[in-house]
Design a protein around this motif. Structure first.
Motif, PDB file in Angstrom:
ATOM      1  N   THR A 139     -31.554   9.836   0.738  1.00 45.08           N
ATOM      2  CA  THR A 139     -31.190  11.216   1.051  1.00 45.08           C
ATOM      3  C   THR A 139     -31.805  12.189   0.065  1.00 45.08           C
ATOM      4  OG1 THR A 139     -29.111  10.489   2.057  1.00 45.08           O
ATOM      5  CG2 THR A 139     -29.231  12.776   1.340  1.00 45.08           C
ATOM      6  N   ASP A 140     -31.820  11.833  -1.207  1.00 43.74           N
ATOM      7  CA  ASP A 140     -32.401  12.735  -2.203  1.00 43.74           C
ATOM      8  C   ASP A 140     -33.898  12.914  -1.981  1.00 43.74           C
ATOM      9  OD1 ASP A 140     -31.865  14.361  -4.601  1.00 43.74           O
ATOM     10  OD2 ASP A 140     -33.224  12.962  -5.591  1.00 43.74           O
ATOM     11  N   ASP A 141     -34.583  11.858  -1.559  1.00 40.26           N
ATOM     12  CA  ASP A 141     -36.016  11.970  -1.253  1.00 40.26           C
ATOM     13  C   ASP A 141     -36.248  12.885  -0.055  1.00 40.26           C
ATOM     14  OD1 ASP A 141     -36.723  10.296  -3.332  1.00 40.26           O
ATOM     15  OD2 ASP A 141     -36.908   8.508  -2.072  1.00 40.26           O
ATOM     16  N   LEU A 142     -35.424  12.727   0.984  1.00 39.56           N
ATOM     17  CA  LEU A 142     -35.578  13.554   2.180  1.00 39.56           C
ATOM     18  C   LEU A 142     -35.305  15.016   1.858  1.00 39.56           C
ATOM     19  CD1 LEU A 142     -36.107  13.475   5.267  1.00 39.56           C
ATOM     20  CD2 LEU A 142     -33.626  13.313   5.561  1.00 39.56           C
ATOM     21  N   ALA A 143     -34.220  15.266   1.128  1.00 42.25           N
ATOM     22  CA  ALA A 143     -33.887  16.641   0.766  1.00 42.25           C
ATOM     23  C   ALA A 143     -34.958  17.243  -0.142  1.00 42.25           C
ATOM     24  CB  ALA A 143     -32.525  16.679   0.089  1.00 42.25           C
ATOM     25  N   GLY A 144     -35.476  16.442  -1.068  1.00 37.07           N
ATOM     26  CA  GLY A 144     -36.524  16.936  -1.956  1.00 37.07           C
ATOM     27  C   GLY A 144     -37.784  17.307  -1.195  1.00 37.07           C
ATOM     28  N   LEU A 145     -38.121  16.523  -0.174  1.00 36.83           N
ATOM     29  CA  LEU A 145     -39.281  16.828   0.661  1.00 36.83           C
ATOM     30  C   LEU A 145     -39.100  18.176   1.362  1.00 36.83           C
ATOM     31  CD1 LEU A 145     -41.914  15.986   2.133  1.00 36.83           C
ATOM     32  CD2 LEU A 145     -40.474  14.760   3.771  1.00 36.83           C
ATOM     33  N   VAL A 146     -37.938  18.381   1.943  1.00 37.31           N
ATOM     34  CA  VAL A 146     -37.656  19.655   2.621  1.00 37.31           C
ATOM     35  C   VAL A 146     -37.731  20.806   1.633  1.00 37.31           C
ATOM     36  CG1 VAL A 146     -35.858  20.964   3.823  1.00 37.31           C
ATOM     37  CG2 VAL A 146     -36.301  18.579   4.445  1.00 37.31           C
ATOM     38  N   GLU A 147     -37.199  20.607   0.436  1.00 31.50           N
ATOM     39  CA  GLU A 147     -37.222  21.675  -0.572  1.00 31.50           C
ATOM     40  C   GLU A 147     -38.638  21.995  -1.014  1.00 31.50           C
ATOM     41  OE1 GLU A 147     -32.828  20.946  -2.601  1.00 31.50           O
ATOM     42  OE2 GLU A 147     -34.554  19.781  -3.294  1.00 31.50           O
ATOM     43  N   ARG A 148     -39.486  20.985  -1.170  1.00 27.67           N
ATOM     44  CA  ARG A 148     -40.862  21.240  -1.604  1.00 27.67           C
ATOM     45  C   ARG A 148     -41.637  22.039  -0.562  1.00 27.67           C
ATOM     46  NH1 ARG A 148     -40.421  15.981  -3.208  1.00 27.67           N
ATOM     47  NH2 ARG A 148     -41.694  15.168  -1.506  1.00 27.67           N
ATOM     48  N   ILE A 149     -41.453  21.714   0.687  1.00 25.86           N
ATOM     49  CA  ILE A 149     -42.183  22.421   1.744  1.00 25.86           C
ATOM     50  C   ILE A 149     -41.663  23.847   1.889  1.00 25.86           C
ATOM     51  CG2 ILE A 149     -42.672  22.432   4.219  1.00 25.86           C
ATOM     52  CD1 ILE A 149     -42.741  19.374   4.094  1.00 25.86           C
ATOM     53  N   ASP A 150     -40.357  24.025   1.744  1.00 29.44           N
ATOM     54  CA  ASP A 150     -39.747  25.346   1.637  1.00 29.44           C
ATOM     55  C   ASP A 150     -40.104  26.260   2.814  1.00 29.44           C
ATOM     56  OD1 ASP A 150     -38.224  27.391   0.544  1.00 29.44           O
ATOM     57  OD2 ASP A 150     -39.865  28.141  -0.711  1.00 29.44           O
ATOM     58  N   SER A 151     -39.737  25.820   4.013  1.00 32.36           N
ATOM     59  CA  SER A 151     -39.944  26.621   5.215  1.00 32.36           C
ATOM     60  C   SER A 151     -38.609  26.888   5.878  1.00 32.36           C
ATOM     61  CB  SER A 151     -40.863  25.884   6.203  1.00 32.36           C
ATOM     62  OG  SER A 151     -40.859  26.537   7.468  1.00 32.36           O
ATOM     63  N   GLU A 152     -38.421  28.096   6.363  1.00 27.97           N
ATOM     64  CA  GLU A 152     -37.200  28.436   7.080  1.00 27.97           C
ATOM     65  C   GLU A 152     -37.057  27.618   8.358  1.00 27.97           C
ATOM     66  OE1 GLU A 152     -34.450  30.495   6.714  1.00 27.97           O
ATOM     67  OE2 GLU A 152     -35.122  30.459   4.631  1.00 27.97           O
ATOM     68  N   HIS A 153     -38.164  27.054   8.826  1.00 30.88           N
ATOM     69  CA  HIS A 153     -38.141  26.302  10.076  1.00 30.88           C
ATOM     70  C   HIS A 153     -38.165  24.794   9.858  1.00 30.88           C
ATOM     71  CE1 HIS A 153     -38.395  29.709  12.836  1.00 30.88           C
ATOM     72  NE2 HIS A 153     -39.076  30.289  11.866  1.00 30.88           N
ATOM     73  N   LEU A 154     -37.847  24.356   8.640  1.00 29.03           N
ATOM     74  CA  LEU A 154     -37.692  22.936   8.342  1.00 29.03           C
ATOM     75  C   LEU A 154     -36.384  22.737   7.606  1.00 29.03           C
ATOM     76  CD1 LEU A 154     -38.936  20.045   8.279  1.00 29.03           C
ATOM     77  CD2 LEU A 154     -39.801  20.625   5.996  1.00 29.03           C
ATOM     78  N   GLY A 155     -35.593  21.770   8.062  1.00 31.61           N
ATOM     79  CA  GLY A 155     -34.328  21.498   7.406  1.00 31.61           C
ATOM     80  C   GLY A 155     -33.859  20.083   7.696  1.00 31.61           C
ATOM     81  N   ILE A 156     -32.563  19.887   7.533  1.00 27.41           N
ATOM     82  CA  ILE A 156     -31.941  18.579   7.666  1.00 27.41           C
ATOM     83  C   ILE A 156     -31.058  18.535   8.902  1.00 27.41           C
ATOM     84  CG2 ILE A 156     -30.263  17.002   6.619  1.00 27.41           C
ATOM     85  CD1 ILE A 156     -32.839  16.974   5.089  1.00 27.41           C
ATOM     86  N   CYS A 157     -31.142  17.426   9.628  1.00 28.45           N
ATOM     87  CA  CYS A 157     -30.135  17.078  10.632  1.00 28.45           C
ATOM     88  C   CYS A 157     -29.167  16.133   9.920  1.00 28.45           C
ATOM     89  CB  CYS A 157     -30.766  16.412  11.853  1.00 28.45           C
ATOM     90  SG  CYS A 157     -29.543  15.792  13.044  1.00 28.45           S
ATOM     91  N   LEU A 158     -27.980  16.598   9.644  1.00 22.86           N
ATOM     92  CA  LEU A 158     -27.042  15.876   8.783  1.00 22.86           C
ATOM     93  C   LEU A 158     -26.224  14.877   9.594  1.00 22.86           C
ATOM     94  CD1 LEU A 158     -25.755  15.469   6.021  1.00 22.86           C
ATOM     95  CD2 LEU A 158     -24.278  17.448   6.486  1.00 22.86           C
ATOM     96  N   ASP A 159     -26.436  13.601   9.321  1.00 28.66           N
ATOM     97  CA  ASP A 159     -25.660  12.518   9.935  1.00 28.66           C
ATOM     98  C   ASP A 159     -25.200  11.598   8.809  1.00 28.66           C
ATOM     99  OD1 ASP A 159     -24.610  10.356  11.298  1.00 28.66           O
ATOM    100  OD2 ASP A 159     -26.010  10.556  12.958  1.00 28.66           O
ATOM    101  N   PRO A 160     -24.063  11.902   8.195  1.00 27.86           N
ATOM    102  CA  PRO A 160     -23.642  11.163   6.995  1.00 27.86           C
ATOM    103  C   PRO A 160     -23.346   9.696   7.260  1.00 27.86           C
ATOM    104  CG  PRO A 160     -22.417  13.220   7.230  1.00 27.86           C
ATOM    105  CD  PRO A 160     -23.132  12.999   8.519  1.00 27.86           C
ATOM    106  N   GLY A 161     -23.006   9.335   8.497  1.00 29.52           N
ATOM    107  CA  GLY A 161     -22.702   7.940   8.777  1.00 29.52           C
ATOM    108  C   GLY A 161     -23.887   7.015   8.567  1.00 29.52           C
ATOM    109  N   ASN A 162     -25.098   7.517   8.778  1.00 30.76           N
ATOM    110  CA  ASN A 162     -26.284   6.671   8.680  1.00 30.76           C
ATOM    111  C   ASN A 162     -26.540   6.156   7.272  1.00 30.76           C
ATOM    112  OD1 ASN A 162     -26.838   7.064  11.396  1.00 30.76           O
ATOM    113  ND2 ASN A 162     -28.302   8.702  11.054  1.00 30.76           N
ATOM    114  N   VAL A 163     -26.196   6.941   6.258  1.00 30.71           N
ATOM    115  CA  VAL A 163     -26.636   6.631   4.896  1.00 30.71           C
ATOM    116  C   VAL A 163     -25.840   5.501   4.264  1.00 30.71           C
ATOM    117  CG1 VAL A 163     -27.347   9.032   4.638  1.00 30.71           C
ATOM    118  CG2 VAL A 163     -25.143   8.301   3.678  1.00 30.71           C
ATOM    119  N   VAL A 164     -24.716   5.122   4.886  1.00 23.63           N
ATOM    120  CA  VAL A 164     -23.890   4.057   4.312  1.00 23.63           C
ATOM    121  C   VAL A 164     -24.675   2.754   4.220  1.00 23.63           C
ATOM    122  CG1 VAL A 164     -21.794   2.682   4.679  1.00 23.63           C
ATOM    123  CG2 VAL A 164     -21.760   5.146   5.096  1.00 23.63           C
ATOM    124  N   ALA A 165     -25.568   2.515   5.156  1.00 25.13           N
ATOM    125  CA  ALA A 165     -26.372   1.289   5.145  1.00 25.13           C
ATOM    126  C   ALA A 165     -27.322   1.235   3.956  1.00 25.13           C
ATOM    127  CB  ALA A 165     -27.149   1.158   6.450  1.00 25.13           C
TER     128      ALA A 165
END
Length: 264
Positions: A139-165
């Motif tokens: 998750t931190d890698d995905l969020a960091g990627l979005v932050e680096r690109i820094d576009s109003e038209h790029l973000g996260i689809c948040l599905d917290p259940g997936n990350v448990v694996a």
């Protein structure tokens, strides 16, 4: 806005039922439940439908007064361009995707280059690309990627259940991604002991009965305040026969809609 997605009709769409539900059938079923948003997400037939069939589905959505979102996998610029064309046909303002596709597993650096190539067209069209949290990418890698690109038209689809694996906690994923979130997949999940007490099964649960602290997500993300749509999904195991499974799937949808509506 609260919406339904194709994963809320997973078994109804499948070939394990006698008469699989069509895309237009799912659109009608969504409107029948007084829901005005549908996310066509990982719906395989969409990729092989003819132009006429896609036009018919888009027309049906308009006739029913439904807002449409799209969902796919991968960040290859050509693939994302194809979904941007579909977004234009359906009038969709959001496309959900994942970094990996069945035939593509780019590194973070490769994914960043691909996204930087694809995003200008999304920005020009006013369409948002939302990358889903899931176990194959930290998750931190995905969020960091979005932050680096820094576009109003790029973000996260948040599905917290997936990350448990990945042995991440849903709460940590919510808190890391909340400022970047553009879309939410709403479902509950729980562990159950296997027969003989030899391990656990991790799967879905009726909304409000599992481990998902959804009030915490609402507090952190503030979807109503920020105009972030919540899309109903299920992780419903097969219930032994088609009739029981479909009945349970529909009941879980009813429960989830009641739960989400009670939070507004």
């Amino acid at each position: 806005m609260i919406g339904l997605g194709t994963y809320a009709f997973f078994w109804q769409h499948s070939d394990r039922v006698d008469e699989p539900l069509s895309l237009i059938g799912a659109l009608q079923a969504t409107r029948d439940q007084d829901v005005g948003l549908f996310q066509i997400c990982d719906y395989a037939p969409l990729l092989v439908m003819s132009a006429a069939e896609i036009a018919d589905a888009a027309a049906a959505a308009r006739d029913l007064g439904l807002v449409i979102e799209l969902g796919t996998k991968g960040v290859d610029p050509g693939h994302l361009e194809a979904f941007l064309r579909l977004a234009d046909t359906f009038g969709a303002a959001l496309v959900r995707s994942m970094l990996y596709a069945p035939e593509s597993r780019p590194s973070l650096e490769q994914a960043e280059r691909m996204l930087r190539t694809a995003l200008p067209a999304y920005e020009a069209s006013g369409v948002t690309l939302a990358l889903e949290t899931y176990e194959q990418v930290a998750t931190d890698d995905l969020a960091g990627l979005v932050e680096r690109i820094d576009s109003e038209h790029l973000g996260i689809c948040l599905d917290p259940g997936n990350v448990v694996a990945r042995l991440e906690t849903p709460r940590a994923a919510v808190e890391r991604c909340a400022p970047l979130t553009k879309n939410v997949h709403a479902k509950d999940f729980a562990f159950a002991r296997q027969d003989g007490w030899v391990g656990f099964t991790y799967s879905g649960a009726p909304m409000g009965t599992g481990l998902h602290d959804y009030p915490h997500l609402l507090s952190a993300v503030r979807p109503d305040e920020r105009g972030i749509n919540q899309i109903v999904e299920h992780w419903l195991p097969w219930q032994g026969d088609p009739e029981t499974t479909v009945t349970t799937e529909r009941e879980w949808t009813r429960i989830t809609l009641e739960y989400l509506r009670s939070t507004i």
